[in-house]
Design a protein around this motif. Structure first.
Motif, PDB file in Angstrom:
ATOM      1  N   GLU A 197       0.825  -1.207   0.000  1.00  0.00           N
ATOM      2  CA  GLU A 197       0.000   0.000   0.000  1.00  0.00           C
ATOM      3  C   GLU A 197       0.861   1.259   0.000  1.00  0.00           C
ATOM      4  N   LEU A 198       2.004   1.206   0.671  1.00  0.00           N
ATOM      5  CA  LEU A 198       2.962   2.314   0.617  1.00  0.00           C
ATOM      6  C   LEU A 198       3.424   2.540  -0.817  1.00  0.00           C
ATOM      7  N   ALA A 199       3.789   1.451  -1.506  1.00  0.00           N
ATOM      8  CA  ALA A 199       4.242   1.550  -2.896  1.00  0.00           C
ATOM      9  C   ALA A 199       3.132   2.077  -3.799  1.00  0.00           C
ATOM     10  N   LEU A 200       1.921   1.660  -3.526  1.00  0.00           N
ATOM     11  CA  LEU A 200       0.759   2.104  -4.304  1.00  0.00           C
ATOM     12  C   LEU A 200       0.565   3.615  -4.163  1.00  0.00           C
ATOM     13  N   LEU A 201       0.673   4.123  -2.946  1.00  0.00           N
ATOM     14  CA  LEU A 201       0.457   5.548  -2.688  1.00  0.00           C
ATOM     15  C   LEU A 201       1.585   6.408  -3.241  1.00  0.00           C
ATOM     16  N   ARG A 202       2.831   5.974  -3.020  1.00  0.00           N
ATOM     17  CA  ARG A 202       3.964   6.833  -3.405  1.00  0.00           C
ATOM     18  C   ARG A 202       4.314   6.698  -4.881  1.00  0.00           C
ATOM     19  N   GLY A 203       3.897   5.554  -5.487  1.00  0.00           N
ATOM     20  CA  GLY A 203       4.251   5.307  -6.878  1.00  0.00           C
ATOM     21  C   GLY A 203       5.633   4.700  -7.008  1.00  0.00           C
ATOM     22  N   ASP A 204       5.964   4.287  -8.231  1.00  0.00           N
ATOM     23  CA  ASP A 204       7.265   3.670  -8.496  1.00  0.00           C
ATOM     24  C   ASP A 204       7.654   3.975  -9.943  1.00  0.00           C
ATOM     25  N   PRO A 205       8.473   5.020 -10.154  1.00  0.00           N
ATOM     26  CA  PRO A 205       8.861   5.385 -11.517  1.00  0.00           C
ATOM     27  C   PRO A 205       9.524   4.245 -12.285  1.00  0.00           C
ATOM     28  N   SER A 206      10.242   3.356 -11.576  1.00  0.00           N
ATOM     29  CA  SER A 206      10.926   2.262 -12.270  1.00  0.00           C
ATOM     30  C   SER A 206       9.949   1.282 -12.892  1.00  0.00           C
ATOM     31  N   ASP A 207       8.708   1.258 -12.394  1.00  0.00           N
ATOM     32  CA  ASP A 207       7.669   0.399 -12.968  1.00  0.00           C
ATOM     33  C   ASP A 207       6.611   1.200 -13.733  1.00  0.00           C
ATOM     34  N   GLY A 208       6.805   2.500 -13.858  1.00  0.00           N
ATOM     35  CA  GLY A 208       5.823   3.317 -14.571  1.00  0.00           C
ATOM     36  C   GLY A 208       4.546   3.535 -13.790  1.00  0.00           C
ATOM     37  N   LEU A 209       4.618   3.500 -12.460  1.00  0.00           N
ATOM     38  CA  LEU A 209       3.435   3.721 -11.615  1.00  0.00           C
ATOM     39  C   LEU A 209       3.508   5.135 -11.037  1.00  0.00           C
ATOM     40  N   PRO A 210       2.556   5.992 -11.380  1.00  0.00           N
ATOM     41  CA  PRO A 210       2.670   7.404 -10.996  1.00  0.00           C
ATOM     42  C   PRO A 210       2.462   7.687  -9.518  1.00  0.00           C
TER      43      PRO A 210
END
Length: 318
Positions: A197-210
């Protein structure tokens, strides 16, 4: 504690080997074998340290699954190889010198009888998530340099830990729920789901998640620490009595569609149709096909790495 089941994130390990071992290391035919040697040496070191009786090298049979792209079209889009025939499936940009080495690694694993696992239409993360969730007997140690897999840490029904390779194998850190909670500020009682859920909220540029615009890792951790879960955070958005600031309410409300779609993208599957290459995931103490293993070792110029792997296996109880 019984000996662990080791789940190796194959792609993560051979990518790290490719970039961490000099490309000047070549086989008798002049082809680079730096990733092959690095992967085998890393596997030998992990076996020596963790002393498993079972091991699966988990494979990406689909590095960019369609179900994730359908939900978030930007998912890994920046990694797609641009020059491909129209209508063909997306191909990941992989260094030209690495692809043949992956085939070499898979040939050696097959000759040695070391189990590999994959699931059609799913990533290695999903294979790991499924095998970890299924386990009811032995503790599980996941070996990866991918932080996404921190979401699988657990204490029940068996301990699941991640040997995180972020700073290399020599400095690898074994992380469980307590360590993930301390490092990322998520609730310890649900550290694995909380990390997702932390990753979901903050996003992950390496996976293209804003991620949620304006919500970084510290804010995401604060929200989870205070409310306990993403569901509780979203409930607080619509609760006028909650302590959420107007600004955060607005940001989370505007990102509602993203949050709903991205949840299934970020969370690893725990029910992927995993197929193993061998009848059992028991770690063989000697090569299943010694002649083929020796021939491949000589042809690829990795005899010393095979010897180190065998030495690691010799150190295990029979």
């Amino acid at each position: 504690m019984s000996a662990p089941l080791l789940l190796l994130d194959g792609a993560s390990m051979w990518f790290r080997s490719y970039y961490g071992v000099p490309s000047s290391i070549t086989g008798p035919d002049g082809r680079p074998v730096n990733a092959v040697r690095g992967f085998l040496d890393s596997m030998a070191l992990v076996i020596t340290r963790q002393r498993p009786t079972r091991l699966v090298v988990c494979l990406d049979l689909d590095w960019r699954p369609q179900f994730r792209v359908d939900l978030i079209p930007s998912y890994k889009a920046h990694r797609v190889e641009q020059q491909k025939p129209a209508g063909e499936p997306d191909v990941e940009e992989v260094p030209d010198e690495l692809s043949p080495q992956v085939e070499m690694i898979e040939e050696i694993l097959d000759a040695f009888g070391i189990c590999t696992g994959g699931a059609a239409g799913f990533e290695a993360d999903d294979v790991i998530g499924t095998l970890a969730a299924r386990e009811r007997r032995d503790p599980v140690v996941v070996v990866s340099g991918d932080r996404d897999l921190l979401q699988v840490v657990a204490d029940d029904p068996v301990p699941v830990r991640v040997l995180y390779l972020g700073r290399g194998l020599t400095n690898a850190t074994l992380l469980g729920p307590v360590e993930v909670a301390e490092r990322y500020g998520v609730p310890v009682e649900r550290a694995g789901p909380g990390y997702a859920e932390l990753a979901l909220l903050r996003g992950d540029p390496s996976d293209g998640l804003p991620g949620v615009p304006g919500v970084g890792e510290k804010t995401a951790a604060m929200l989870l620490a205070h409310h306990g879960s993403l569901a509780a955070i979203l409930a607080a958005v619509d609760n006028p009595k909650s302590s959420l600031s107007k600004g955060l309410r607005r940001k989370l409300r505007e990102a509602a569609d993203y949050l709903e779609a991205a949840e299934a993208v970020v969370r690893v599957a725990t029910d992927a149709p995993v197929e193993l290459s061998t009848p059992t995931d028991a770690l063989p103490l000697t090569a299943a096909d010694p002649a083929a293993t020796a021939e491949l070792a000589g042809r690829f110029g990795v005899t010393s790495s095979i010897a180190r792997l065998q030495k690691a296996l010799d150190s295990l109880p029979g």
